[in-house]
Design an enzyme around this catalytic site. Sequence first.
Site, PDB file in Angstrom:
ATOM      1  N   ALA A 100      12.605 -49.008  45.640  1.00 50.84           N
ATOM      2  CA  ALA A 100      12.631 -48.532  44.261  1.00 50.84           C
ATOM      3  C   ALA A 100      14.007 -48.581  43.626  1.00 50.84           C
ATOM      4  CB  ALA A 100      12.101 -47.095  44.197  1.00 50.84           C
ATOM      5  N   CYS A 101      15.065 -48.336  44.408  1.00 52.99           N
ATOM      6  CA  CYS A 101      16.351 -48.069  43.768  1.00 52.99           C
ATOM      7  C   CYS A 101      17.179 -49.311  43.498  1.00 52.99           C
ATOM      8  CB  CYS A 101      17.166 -47.090  44.609  1.00 52.99           C
ATOM      9  SG  CYS A 101      17.778 -47.790  46.154  1.00 52.99           S
ATOM     10  N   GLY A 102      17.158 -50.304  44.356  1.00 52.09           N
ATOM     11  CA  GLY A 102      17.929 -51.516  44.114  1.00 52.09           C
ATOM     12  C   GLY A 102      19.418 -51.289  44.142  1.00 52.09           C
TER      13      GLY A 102
END
Length: 300
Positions: free
Chosen positions: A141-143
């Site tokens: 999700a965060c990248g």
Amino acid sequence: MTAGHPADRPAPHRVPGAPAAGAGRPGPVSRTRVREFSGETVRDRRDDLATEEPLEIRMRAGGERRTVAVTMRTPGHDFELAAGFLHGEGAVAPGAITSISYCTDDDVPPEARYNTVTVRLRGERLPAPASLDRHFVTSSACGVCGTASLEALRDRCPPLPVSDGPHVPPEVLYGLPDTLRRAQGVFGKTGGLHAAGLFTPDGGLVALREDVGRHNAVDKLTGWALLDGRLPLTGNVLMVSGRTSYEIMQKALAAGIPMVCAVSAPSSLAVDLAREFGMTLVGFLRGERFNVYSRPDRVG
């Protein structure tokens, strides 16, 4: 890799002797059982899930080896993911990679072989950019990206030339989300994957990659372009299925992509990056409407 040296390109999808998914190698879709409630009807049935597993990315040059990232991803196009991630972080340039393979090092157990990728580079020493001085874990999700600010990004990515990039009619942009959605094979089974698609200025789909993480889908796409000698992608449009974050804009900038479109909203830092580096950023592309946050001269 450059277009003039095809022998220098590692095969982006297969390793000699590596089995296909289903023979010890994880696939993009996993099966489970669910109990479905619909009104007064209850039934047990099979369901398909988007697979999420860790991928450890290692770099090797000469006798040096380093683990640089562990990312949660949907298995498939793992070599492209590794190449695109490293290029987006400024760790490798076109032509620097000699090969990519699943890992057979002694410290990797057999069951983890297809969740560990080794990227071999030219030369005897590994690069040591600040972004890769530490090991880090990124979720789907965060990248997390090594370049944490616009100031650091300025040091390695110049603004795109004013004349650079395609001019795309609004009616072409209107059609991109539907084209992207129709091409998402795994999403059709699971409903749980993001997509990144590369388009021509007239709306033709060049390539598409899917992943449980938005940023991974972009890395797979830019990694494909890197390994195929297509960078920079100055004549193309990137379309993503979710929102546009700073990380996605950074990866697009590193690949030379001048126009990024998304079905949802951009973040404030994504808009700042687009304006500073001369990129066209389109958001809320749904039906026959969209917003242009920077460089609207490319639309029309």
